[in-house]
Design a protein around this motif. Structure first.
Motif, mmCIF file in Angstrom:
data_model
loop_
_atom_site.group_PDB
_atom_site.id
_atom_site.type_symbol
_atom_site.label_atom_id
_atom_site.label_comp_id
_atom_site.label_asym_id
_atom_site.label_seq_id
_atom_site.Cartn_x
_atom_site.Cartn_y
_atom_site.Cartn_z
ATOM 1 N N ALA A 8 0.835 -1.210 0.000
ATOM 2 C CA ALA A 8 0.000 0.000 0.000
ATOM 3 C C ALA A 8 0.865 1.254 0.000
ATOM 4 C CB ALA A 8 -0.929 -0.021 1.211
ATOM 5 N N VAL A 10 3.208 3.937 -2.553
ATOM 6 C CA VAL A 10 2.783 4.701 -3.733
ATOM 7 C C VAL A 10 2.639 3.786 -4.956
ATOM 8 C CG1 VAL A 10 5.134 5.444 -4.437
ATOM 9 C CG2 VAL A 10 3.180 6.885 -4.954
ATOM 10 N N ILE A 11 3.433 2.713 -5.021
ATOM 11 C CA ILE A 11 3.349 1.795 -6.162
ATOM 12 C C ILE A 11 2.096 0.916 -6.045
ATOM 13 C CG2 ILE A 11 4.530 -0.124 -7.345
ATOM 14 C CD1 ILE A 11 5.870 2.659 -7.730
ATOM 15 N N PHE A 31 -3.531 -5.980 0.155
ATOM 16 C CA PHE A 31 -3.032 -6.541 1.419
ATOM 17 C C PHE A 31 -1.722 -5.814 1.755
ATOM 18 C CE2 PHE A 31 -5.462 -9.924 -0.506
ATOM 19 C CZ PHE A 31 -6.156 -10.471 0.559
ATOM 20 N N ALA A 32 -1.611 -5.303 2.970
ATOM 21 C CA ALA A 32 -0.346 -4.654 3.350
ATOM 22 C C ALA A 32 -0.209 -4.643 4.862
ATOM 23 C CB ALA A 32 -0.304 -3.228 2.817
ATOM 24 N N ASP A 33 1.044 -4.662 5.320
ATOM 25 C CA ASP A 33 1.233 -4.536 6.775
ATOM 26 C C ASP A 33 1.498 -3.090 7.180
ATOM 27 O OD1 ASP A 33 3.771 -4.582 5.704
ATOM 28 O OD2 ASP A 33 4.541 -6.170 7.011
ATOM 29 N N THR A 39 4.306 4.465 5.080
ATOM 30 C CA THR A 39 5.030 3.805 3.984
ATOM 31 C C THR A 39 6.280 4.634 3.632
ATOM 32 O OG1 THR A 39 3.920 4.911 2.130
ATOM 33 C CG2 THR A 39 2.789 3.001 3.099
ATOM 34 N N ALA A 45 9.576 14.088 0.020
ATOM 35 C CA ALA A 45 8.951 15.306 -0.516
ATOM 36 C C ALA A 45 8.187 15.007 -1.799
ATOM 37 C CB ALA A 45 10.029 16.350 -0.798
ATOM 38 N N GLY A 46 8.435 13.831 -2.405
ATOM 39 C CA GLY A 46 7.721 13.449 -3.617
ATOM 40 C C GLY A 46 8.069 14.293 -4.826
ATOM 41 N N LEU A 47 9.340 14.672 -4.920
ATOM 42 C CA LEU A 47 9.769 15.460 -6.090
ATOM 43 C C LEU A 47 9.867 14.564 -7.323
ATOM 44 C CD1 LEU A 47 10.971 18.207 -7.176
ATOM 45 C CD2 LEU A 47 13.220 17.210 -6.709
ATOM 46 N N LYS A 167 0.150 -9.147 7.044
ATOM 47 C CA LYS A 167 1.459 -9.495 6.456
ATOM 48 C C LYS A 167 1.291 -10.773 5.633
ATOM 49 C CE LYS A 167 6.319 -10.101 7.482
ATOM 50 N NZ LYS A 167 6.932 -8.974 6.843
ATOM 51 N N VAL A 206 16.039 12.533 6.536
ATOM 52 C CA VAL A 206 15.658 13.916 6.206
ATOM 53 C C VAL A 206 15.145 14.647 7.445
ATOM 54 C CG1 VAL A 206 15.007 13.474 3.783
ATOM 55 C CG2 VAL A 206 13.297 13.203 5.573
ATOM 56 N N GLY A 280 13.857 6.727 5.941
ATOM 57 C CA GLY A 280 13.158 5.753 5.095
ATOM 58 C C GLY A 280 14.172 4.935 4.324
ATOM 59 N N LEU A 281 13.785 3.706 3.995
ATOM 60 C CA LEU A 281 14.684 2.838 3.212
ATOM 61 C C LEU A 281 14.140 2.716 1.793
ATOM 62 C CD1 LEU A 281 15.387 -0.013 5.837
ATOM 63 C CD2 LEU A 281 16.556 2.193 5.548
ATOM 64 N N ARG A 282 14.842 3.346 0.853
ATOM 65 C CA ARG A 282 14.409 3.277 -0.549
ATOM 66 C C ARG A 282 14.580 1.841 -1.050
ATOM 67 N NH1 ARG A 282 18.053 7.600 -0.019
ATOM 68 N NH2 ARG A 282 17.200 9.673 -0.393
ATOM 69 N N THR A 317 8.045 9.298 -8.776
ATOM 70 C CA THR A 317 8.304 9.753 -10.145
ATOM 71 C C THR A 317 7.792 8.767 -11.196
ATOM 72 O OG1 THR A 317 10.306 10.761 -9.269
ATOM 73 C CG2 THR A 317 10.209 10.495 -11.656
HETATM 74 C C1 LIG Z 1 14.388 10.090 2.190
HETATM 75 C C2 LIG Z 1 13.660 9.661 0.943
HETATM 76 C C3 LIG Z 1 13.331 10.618 -0.001
HETATM 77 C C4 LIG Z 1 12.698 10.242 -1.183
HETATM 78 N N1 LIG Z 1 12.352 11.204 -2.068
HETATM 79 C C5 LIG Z 1 11.719 10.866 -3.217
HETATM 80 C C6 LIG Z 1 11.332 11.855 -4.135
HETATM 81 O O1 LIG Z 1 11.499 13.056 -3.898
HETATM 82 N N2 LIG Z 1 10.742 11.453 -5.313
HETATM 83 C C7 LIG Z 1 10.526 10.129 -5.602
HETATM 84 O O2 LIG Z 1 10.026 9.818 -6.683
HETATM 85 N N3 LIG Z 1 10.869 9.175 -4.712
HETATM 86 C C8 LIG Z 1 11.466 9.495 -3.543
HETATM 87 N N4 LIG Z 1 11.837 8.536 -2.655
HETATM 88 C C9 LIG Z 1 11.667 7.115 -3.024
HETATM 89 C C10 LIG Z 1 10.247 6.663 -2.822
HETATM 90 O O3 LIG Z 1 9.808 7.050 -1.553
HETATM 91 C C11 LIG Z 1 10.157 5.148 -2.993
HETATM 92 O O4 LIG Z 1 10.691 4.773 -4.256
HETATM 93 C C12 LIG Z 1 8.716 4.693 -2.939
HETATM 94 O O5 LIG Z 1 8.111 5.157 -1.775
HETATM 95 C C13 LIG Z 1 8.626 3.174 -3.020
HETATM 96 O O6 LIG Z 1 7.274 2.845 -2.994
HETATM 97 P P1 LIG Z 1 6.775 1.359 -2.872
HETATM 98 O O7 LIG Z 1 5.284 1.410 -2.893
HETATM 99 O O8 LIG Z 1 7.484 0.499 -3.860
HETATM 100 O O9 LIG Z 1 7.329 0.856 -1.461
HETATM 101 P P2 LIG Z 1 6.841 1.153 0.026
HETATM 102 O O10 LIG Z 1 6.328 2.524 0.177
HETATM 103 O O11 LIG Z 1 7.962 0.733 0.898
HETATM 104 O O12 LIG Z 1 5.612 0.199 0.216
HETATM 105 C C14 LIG Z 1 5.729 -1.200 0.320
HETATM 106 C C15 LIG Z 1 4.398 -1.729 0.763
HETATM 107 O O13 LIG Z 1 4.433 -3.153 0.748
HETATM 108 C C16 LIG Z 1 3.988 -3.645 1.998
HETATM 109 N N5 LIG Z 1 4.607 -4.947 2.200
HETATM 110 C C17 LIG Z 1 5.891 -5.303 1.982
HETATM 111 N N6 LIG Z 1 6.063 -6.614 2.244
HETATM 112 C C18 LIG Z 1 4.840 -7.078 2.634
HETATM 113 C C19 LIG Z 1 4.363 -8.354 3.054
HETATM 114 N N7 LIG Z 1 5.150 -9.434 3.094
HETATM 115 N N8 LIG Z 1 3.058 -8.474 3.407
HETATM 116 C C20 LIG Z 1 2.226 -7.404 3.369
HETATM 117 N N9 LIG Z 1 2.631 -6.169 2.987
HETATM 118 C C21 LIG Z 1 3.921 -6.020 2.612
HETATM 119 C C22 LIG Z 1 4.387 -2.569 2.990
HETATM 120 O O14 LIG Z 1 3.636 -2.683 4.172
HETATM 121 C C23 LIG Z 1 4.020 -1.317 2.186
HETATM 122 O O15 LIG Z 1 2.639 -1.093 2.256
HETATM 123 C C24 LIG Z 1 12.405 8.872 -1.432
HETATM 124 C C25 LIG Z 1 12.695 7.926 -0.463
HETATM 125 C C26 LIG Z 1 13.321 8.312 0.723
HETATM 126 C C27 LIG Z 1 13.624 7.271 1.754
#
Ligand SMILES: Cc1cc2nc3c(=O)[nH]c(=O)nc-3n(C[C@H](O)[C@H](O)[C@H](O)COP(=O)(O)OP(=O)(O)OC[C@H]3O[C@@H](n4cnc5c(N)ncnc54)[C@H](O)[C@@H]3O)c2cc1C
Length: 342
Positions: A8, A10-11, A31-33, A39, A45-47, A167, A206, A280-282, A317
């Motif tokens: 849950a 942004v992806i 489904f998400a934990d 997240t 900042a979502g640039l 989870k 940050v 946060g862990l990218r 992005t």
């Molecule tokens: C300091 C910082 C600054 C950033 N700035 C920018 C920016 O300016 N512009 C930009 O484009 N990006 C930026 N990013 C990167 C961006 O935040 C990430 O690329 C993006 O949030 C990844 O999204 P995601 O949905 O893939 O992962 P996540 O947001 O980590 O979501 C993963 C989801 O999967 C769920 N999940 C994982 N494993 C399981 C499981 N086994 N069972 C159930 N649920 C599970 C988690 O609970 C969560 O809901 C930044 C990141 C950081 C840390």
């Protein structure tokens, strides 16, 4: 058709919304934990700007990023900024290497892209006590996930989408529950879930501060990695990009590095009010994984999985472009299914 989305962030939320919107009769459940505001994107900042994407092919990056830029433009033009966190922002981006003498591939996707003159670079170096070699000015969007995600989730639920906090241990678990299609948007969680050990955290720390006078985004792609990104009600100061570092705790030395570095770039920040520090862990990966796979569950059932994870520092992005490709992949799967029945 029963579709399970894992994740849950942004992806996951953009994938869930676009799938439910394109196929209203499908039963789609997230489904998400962790959910917003917990997240990875929520502290960012979502640039808009492609970064930390490993060897992901540049044509894919520009296609996904371009599609997302157009979506932000639509939200902006529709007057949805206060709800979605989408703002239009002037950006200065400088680098300490000569990357190349041509513009970056994404230059045409933003507005008013211009290279900064050598004279101006020298002036910035004197002001910032830095060693920039090249830089660009342009205008682009920020989309604050902490506003965008709840807004989009509400739209998903209004379409009949479902949500469960849970989870997921293995993808087979969902196959056994009768899902026909799984969309894996688990970010760094894919390391354990799939399991995909090429997933690596890129740690980012940050500050979020109050500095309403900061109206311009400044990014230093040099060894300091300092940046200043205004959002609607606050400003994000960064940053770090520590690869392979799983530490979620705020570190004093990183706080000092961020504060000192950003004040060096913009001295007026010395009087800002600090709201919070955040880590946060990218979800880093050698390449973004956006592909379809067929799995055989232990019960002998064949199940389709679309993987959509590993977006590094660019999840915001790329989100809409990747979600649009997920919909396209489902359309292709349907065509294959029809052909196999003929
Ligand atoms: C300091 C910082 C600054 C950033 N700035 C920018 C920016 O300016 N512009 C930009 O484009 N990006 C930026 N990013 C990167 C961006 O935040 C990430 O690329 C993006 O949030 C990844 O999204 P995601 O949905 O893939 O992962 P996540 O947001 O980590 O979501 C993963 C989801 O999967 C769920 N999940 C994982 N494993 C399981 C499981 N086994 N069972 C159930 N649920 C599970 C988690 O609970 C969560 O809901 C930044 C990141 C950081 C840390």
């Amino acid at each position: 058709m029963r579709v399970a989305i894992v994740g849950a962030g942004v992806i996951g939320v953009t994938s869930a919304f676009t799938v439910k919107n394109a196929f209203p009769s499908y039963d789609v459940k997230i489904f998400a934990d962790a959910f917003s505001p917990d997240t990875t994107g929520d502290g960012s900042a979502g640039l808009w700007g492609p970064i930390y994407l490993g060897d992901t092919p540049i044509d894919n990056i520009t296609r996904w990023a371009g599609c997302t830029h157009q979506w932000f433009e639509q939200l902006w033009k529709a007057g949805l900024s206060s709800k979605t966190g989408v703002s239009l922002l002037p950006v200065t981006r400088v680098t300490s290497d000569y990357k190349d003498d041509i513009d970056p591939k994404w230059a045409k996707l933003v507005y008013g892209f211009q290279e900064i003159t050598d004279e101006k670079i020298q002036r910035l170096n004197e002001e910032h006590k830095s060693n920039y070699k090249q830089g660009w000015n342009f205008i682009t969007y920020t989309a604050e996930p902490v506003l965008l995600l709840p807004w989009l989730m509400e739209k998903f639920i209004a379409l009949g989408g479902k949500v469960e906090k849970r989870k997921i241990r293995t993808l087979d678990e969902l196959a056994e529950e009768g899902y026909d299609l799984i969309i894996n948007c688990s970010g760094l969680g894919a390391r354990e879930l799939v399991p995909d050990k090429t997933m690596t955290p890129i740690r980012g720390q940050v500050y979020r501060v109050k500095a309403p006078w900061a109206l311009h985004c400044f990014i230093a792609d040099d060894e300091s990695c300092n940046y200043i990104i205004p959002n609607i009600h606050s400003v994000v100061l960064g940053g770090t990009h520590q690869e392979g570092d799983f530490d979620y705790f705020v570190r004093e030395e990183d706080s000092k590095h961020i504060y000192d570095g950003c004040c060096r770039i913009m001295p007026s920040l010395k009087t800002c009010q600090i709201i919070r520090s955040w880590v946060g862990l990218r979800p880093g990966r050698p390449q973004v994984r956006l592909e379809c796979e067929t799995l055989n569950s232990p019960m002998g059932k064949e199940i389709k999985v679309i993987h959509n994870y590993g977006h590094g520092g660019s999840g915001v992005t790329l989100c809409w472009g990747c979600a649009t490709d997920v919909v396209e992949m489902i359309r292709n799967l349907k065509v294959q299914e029809l052909n196999s029945k003929l």
